[in-house]
Design an enzyme around this catalytic site. Structure first.
Site, PDB file in Angstrom:
ATOM      1  CB  SER A 143      -0.896   0.002   1.242  1.00  0.00           C
ATOM      2  OG  SER A 143      -1.560   1.243   1.389  1.00  0.00           O
ATOM      3  CE1 TYR A 156      -4.304  -2.626   5.298  1.00  0.00           C
ATOM      4  CE2 TYR A 156      -3.677  -0.364   4.804  1.00  0.00           C
ATOM      5  CZ  TYR A 156      -3.984  -1.636   4.377  1.00  0.00           C
ATOM      6  OH  TYR A 156      -3.962  -1.934   3.033  1.00  0.00           O
TER       7      TYR A 156
END
Length: 343
Positions: A143, A156
């Site tokens: 990501s 996260y």
């Protein structure tokens, strides 16, 4: 459609929904035999049926990637059923939308165990099968948030940062031993998946991705490309380039920009339902699909940068800086405007 992966064995974690499920479809069209790993057996059986309708073959192995023994057993069973594992894609993830002070240690641990340690366990399982043959490709689904943490997703973001450190270390070890195993990280922008419908949240309003958003099929196409043409990294989307390089140029300015924009920017105007289910500890059985709830604003294409971007960095950095400065100069829309837009 060309079937470049005919009879190759591909394992995908997080295969029951979102990017993982979309990747299953793409690899099935490419002729691969696909090992399906996720927690919900019924959802995986649905995905297996979809593979067969596309002319492929699937094998279901329910497992929670937070548990190494389950992942190792799944890898062994898939290899026994289909033959040697050629490609392993680590995609499983969970998250919690919350400021750090509202998270519990158990929630933080669970996100880390699935999103980070799940990648570690999957990579170890893949290496057990690939190293004796000295071949194979491991793909980590990363990501842009691996480079730049944002509010409300500390667990996260920390996990995605950790994946980069782990993968870089592994890559150097493989190079040292002269291994022919490829390791690739694919860094994602915001994607329209069901995670925003079933992720746990401690906020008052329903979560949403930070625009711009792409459809999961864009990611699936890049994962397929990475399997055929392994490279050190793939960066997907102009927003990923802006986040990564903008943070390199002006991290303090970026701190203030994110603090000002991404609390409201990660919420719709819809209040969270009192009995809303989340998938942190158990699957949410009625939401296993490929796309999420933001299709009307999601793009079906994105720029993709492959390999080392060092030669492009000066040009991209200037563009990213201009993009960021333009966004920072805009006034933040009032919450009422956001509510009208996303209801």
């Amino acid at each position: 459609m060309p079937r470049e992966l005919q009879n190759r064995t591909v394992v995908i974690t997080g295969a029951s929904a979102g990017v993982g499920r979309s990747a299953v479809h793409r690899f099935a069209r490419g002729g691969a035999k696909i090992g399906l790993i996720a927690r919900d057996k019924d959802a995986l059986n649905d995905v297996k049926d979809e593979i067969e309708r596309l002319g492929g073959r699937g094998f279901v192995m329910p497992a929670d990637v937070a548990h190494a023994d389950q992942v190792f057993a799944a890898a062994d069973a898939i290899a026994e059923h289909f033959g040697p594992i050629d490609v392993w894609i680590n995609d499983a993830m969970v998250t919690v939308f919350s400021p750090v002070w509202d998270l519990t240690p158990d929630e933080f641990r669970r996100v880390t165990e699935v999103t980070y340690l799940g990648v570690v366990h999957g990579t170890m399982a893949a290496l057990r099968h690939m190293r004796p043959r000295n071949r194979g490709t491991i793909i980590q689904v990363g990501s842009a948030l691996a480079f730049r943490g944002i509010p409300l997703q500390a667990a996260y973001c920390g996990s995605k940062h950790a994946i980069r450190g782990f993968t870089n270390s592994l890559r150097t070890e493989l190079i040292h031993t002269g291994s022919r195993i490829n390791v690739t990280i694919v860094e994602l922008p915001a994607v329209n998946t069901p995670q925003f419908d079933w992720a746990r949240t401690h906020r008052t309003h329903q979560p949403r991705p930070v625009p711009p958003v792409v459809q999961p099929e864009v990611i699936a196409d890049t994962l397929y490309r990475a399997a055929l043409q392994p490279a050190r990294e793939y960066w997907i989307g102009a927003s990923t380039l802006a986040v990564v390089l903008g943070n390199m140029l002006a991290p303090g300015l970026f701190d203030r920009y994110l603090a000002r924009t991404t609390f409201n920017g990660q919420e719709t105007g819809t209040p969270v339902a009192p009995y809303r289910k989340d998938n942190l500890l158990e699957p949410v059985r009625d939401l296993h699909r490929t796309r999420g709830s933001f299709g009307s604003e999601s793009s079906n294409s994105a720029i993709v940068v492959r390999g080392t971007v060092a030669r492009l960095a000066p040009v991209i950095a200037c563009g990213a800086a201009l993009l960021m400065l333009g966004r920072i100069a805009r006034p933040l829309p009032p919450r009422r405007a956001l509510r009208r837009r996303y209801d």
